[in-house]
Design a protein around this motif. Structure first.
Motif, mmCIF file in Angstrom:
data_model
loop_
_atom_site.group_PDB
_atom_site.id
_atom_site.type_symbol
_atom_site.label_atom_id
_atom_site.label_comp_id
_atom_site.label_asym_id
_atom_site.label_seq_id
_atom_site.Cartn_x
_atom_site.Cartn_y
_atom_site.Cartn_z
ATOM 1 N N THR A 1 0.799 -1.166 -0.115
ATOM 2 C CA THR A 1 -0.113 -0.096 -0.130
ATOM 3 C C THR A 1 0.844 1.406 0.129
ATOM 4 O O THR A 1 0.539 2.331 -0.035
ATOM 5 N N ASP A 2 2.206 1.133 -0.078
ATOM 6 C CA ASP A 2 2.992 2.501 0.097
ATOM 7 C C ASP A 2 3.211 2.789 -1.252
ATOM 8 O O ASP A 2 3.114 2.225 -2.451
ATOM 9 N N SER A 3 3.459 3.957 -1.466
ATOM 10 C CA SER A 3 3.768 4.646 -2.570
ATOM 11 C C SER A 3 4.939 4.207 -3.320
ATOM 12 O O SER A 3 6.128 3.740 -2.449
ATOM 13 N N ALA A 4 4.942 4.099 -4.625
ATOM 14 C CA ALA A 4 6.257 3.422 -5.295
ATOM 15 C C ALA A 4 7.662 4.202 -4.924
ATOM 16 O O ALA A 4 8.452 3.571 -4.709
ATOM 17 N N ALA A 5 7.551 5.481 -4.982
ATOM 18 C CA ALA A 5 8.616 6.208 -4.879
ATOM 19 C C ALA A 5 9.164 6.045 -3.204
ATOM 20 O O ALA A 5 10.342 5.939 -3.076
ATOM 21 N N ALA B 1 13.337 3.986 0.328
ATOM 22 C CA ALA B 1 13.721 3.264 1.448
ATOM 23 C C ALA B 1 14.584 1.934 1.036
ATOM 24 O O ALA B 1 15.448 1.606 1.781
ATOM 25 N N LEU B 2 14.293 1.424 -0.049
ATOM 26 C CA LEU B 2 15.166 0.029 -0.548
ATOM 27 C C LEU B 2 16.544 0.806 -0.942
ATOM 28 O O LEU B 2 17.649 -0.243 -0.822
ATOM 29 N N ARG B 3 16.756 1.773 -1.651
ATOM 30 C CA ARG B 3 17.818 2.444 -1.872
ATOM 31 C C ARG B 3 18.916 2.655 -0.810
ATOM 32 O O ARG B 3 19.929 2.536 -0.774
ATOM 33 N N THR B 4 18.363 2.805 0.506
ATOM 34 C CA THR B 4 19.012 3.109 1.578
ATOM 35 C C THR B 4 19.417 1.900 2.322
ATOM 36 O O THR B 4 20.556 1.559 2.674
ATOM 37 N N VAL B 5 18.425 0.827 2.243
ATOM 38 C CA VAL B 5 18.672 -0.282 2.948
ATOM 39 C C VAL B 5 19.637 -1.257 2.179
ATOM 40 O O VAL B 5 20.352 -2.016 2.585
ATOM 41 N N ALA B 6 19.329 -1.403 0.735
ATOM 42 C CA ALA B 6 20.198 -2.080 -0.153
ATOM 43 C C ALA B 6 20.600 -1.365 -1.129
ATOM 44 O O ALA B 6 20.320 -1.186 -2.253
ATOM 45 N N PRO B 7 21.817 -0.509 -0.899
ATOM 46 C CA PRO B 7 22.359 0.447 -1.802
ATOM 47 C C PRO B 7 23.391 -0.335 -2.884
ATOM 48 O O PRO B 7 24.536 -0.143 -3.167
ATOM 49 N N TYR B 8 22.632 -1.073 -3.741
ATOM 50 C CA TYR B 8 23.535 -1.511 -4.927
ATOM 51 C C TYR B 8 22.259 -1.996 -5.941
ATOM 52 O O TYR B 8 20.967 -1.774 -5.731
ATOM 53 N N GLN B 9 22.697 -2.848 -6.985
ATOM 54 C CA GLN B 9 21.592 -3.110 -7.992
ATOM 55 C C GLN B 9 20.592 -4.199 -7.470
ATOM 56 O O GLN B 9 21.186 -5.272 -6.872
#
Length: 445
Positions: free
Chosen positions: A143-147, A152-160
């Motif tokens: 239900t979260d917004s895509a952005a 959050a993902l880029r912060t937690v997993a800063p890789y491809q």
């Protein structure tokens, strides 16, 4: 196009076979009684499926074009759904166990439990502890917004990243697509046809209305500055797979042809990326274990048809009794198709089948024409009432077929007491387009 004749095996034409059918069944009109009609929509005649096929049927079928756009590499990702509870410790343990027990990828679905939204950085970090998204693709239906989720993902997993978003595109999808530009294997635009399927749509309607939804999805994204070249590789086409074994194989193959035809207009040349899930529409609460039979044949159709992701629903997913056992059996269906049946060894195994090639072509052309009909009415959003009427007619025809004797295993035939707790079905909510959520067996249980 008949094979060359020789002394031992002379060639036989379609007419020869038809004559033989009449002779064997002692009825010169027997062949006509063996043909059956595939309904396309309430306003169209549909098309006829023959009782057998020969090379003669391929004369007018562009089978080379069909085969050219099919999946080039065999195999798929075993991708179960896990419904988040909101307790990150419990959820992380369950996710880890799924991945270590045969899941190649995972769909994380939130919204069922209070506090299950996951775009909070600290919460997401705890949830994904020990899971590396560059190795295990995760697909989020939230239900979260895509952005917000991408940030959050880029912060937690800063890789491809690998995986993507399976939730309905929102106003931040364009932003999320740009944020994930450095992760080509993370897809941000999901177009689903599940609500059409679960409302009772025919195979042709599913394909046509999915294509219409794809158009409605792309238009605002291109208006926000994204190019078709950016959108194509980021798109997931998500479909349900029903119980009509050969028809569903042809449906997935036809979807790839339709995607290529659609993409040609937009300037998109990448192959389709397809998520297939076994059908809830055909499931029954009367004898739940028979859902295993349905899910297995549906999964076979999905893999032979060339899906990229396969989600097998647990046999008891309809009820609150869906548990670790049901989830394990569902994962194992996909594992059996790879480890024991070797379905993952051949790309497009249906290629060359006179029946499947013809059926693929028929579905493609019927769906494309219905898609054009929707576009002529202003697109899916403007044609909602008409679409609902078309689907209602298709559903009514299916129910009538059961009334007239069509067999639903474990419902109106081969029904027995399995000693399973008869829990109440989980009540599904109507889709955003107001389409009802139905099951074919409901009226007969």
């Amino acid at each position: 196009m008949n094979p060359p004749s020789n002394a031992l095996f002379p060639g036989s034409s379609q007419a020869d076979w038809i004559a033989q059918v009449g002779k064997d069944l002692k009825d010169p009109n027997a062949y006509e009684t063996l043909r059956w009609r595939v309904e396309t929509s309430a306003s169209a005649e549909g098309f006829v499926v023959e009782p057998f096929y020969t090379r003669d049927q391929l004369t007018d079928v562009p089978w080379q074009t069909v085969q050219a756009v099919q999946k080039a590499e065999p195999g798929w990702l075993n991708t179960p759904v896990y419904h988040l509870t909101g307790d990150t410790k419990v959820d992380n343990k369950a996710i880890t166990e799924q991945v270590s027990s045969g899941a190649d990828a995972l769909i994380l679905a939130s919204g069922r439990a209070e506090g299950a939204a996951i775009a909070d950085t600290s919460q997401l970090s705890r949830l994904l502890n020990g899971i590396k998204l560059s190795e295990t693709p995760l697909f989020f239906d939230t239900t979260d917004s895509a952005a917000d989720l991408l940030n959050a993902l880029r912060t937690v997993a800063p890789y491809q990243l690998k995986g993507g978003l399976l939730s309905k595109p929102d106003e931040t999808t364009a932003q999320a697509t740009r944020l994930s530009a450095d992760s080509p294997q993370f897809r941000t635009v999901c177009v689903s046809g599940h609500d059409f399927h679960n409302a009772g749509a025919t195979a042709v309607q599913e394909l046509a209305f999915l294509l219409a939804r794809l158009t409605d999805t792309y238009d605002p994204l291109t208006e926000q500055g994204l190019t078709p070249e950016q959108l194509g590789p980021k798109t997931i086409l998500s479909v349900a797979v029903g119980t009509s074994y050969f028809l569903e194989i042809a449906k997935l193959r036809a979807l790839r042809v339709l995607w290529a035809r659609f993409g040609a207009g937009y300037g998109i040349s990448v192959p389709a990326f397809i998520h297939a899930q076994t059908s809830a529409f055909y499931e029954s609460t009367a004898t739940p274990y028979t859902n295993l039979l349905r899910a297995t044949t549906e999964a076979m159709s999905a893999t032979v048809g060339g899906c990229d992701l396969l989600t097998v629903r647990p046999f008891n997913a309809l009820t609150s009794s869906s548990d670790a056992f049901g989830q394990r059996i569902a994962r194992n269906v996909s594992l059996l198709l790879t480890e024991e049946s070797y379905f993952n060894r051949v790309a497009d195994p249906a290629a060359g089948s006179y029946y499947i090639e013809t059926l693929t072509h028929q579905l493609t052309e019927a769906a494309w024409q219905l898609f054009l009909d929707v576009e002529a009415k202003g697109g899916l959003a403007k044609a909602t009432d008409w679409v609902k009427t078309e689907i209602d007619a298709g559903y009514a025809a299916r129910v009538q077929a059961v009334v007239q004797g069509k067999v639903l295993v474990g419902v109106n035939k081969f029904r027995f007491d399995e000693g399973v707790q008869a829990d109440k079905p989980v009540v599904a909510q109507p889709s955003g387009e107001g389409l009802p959520v139905r099951r074919l067996a409901e009226s007969f249980e």
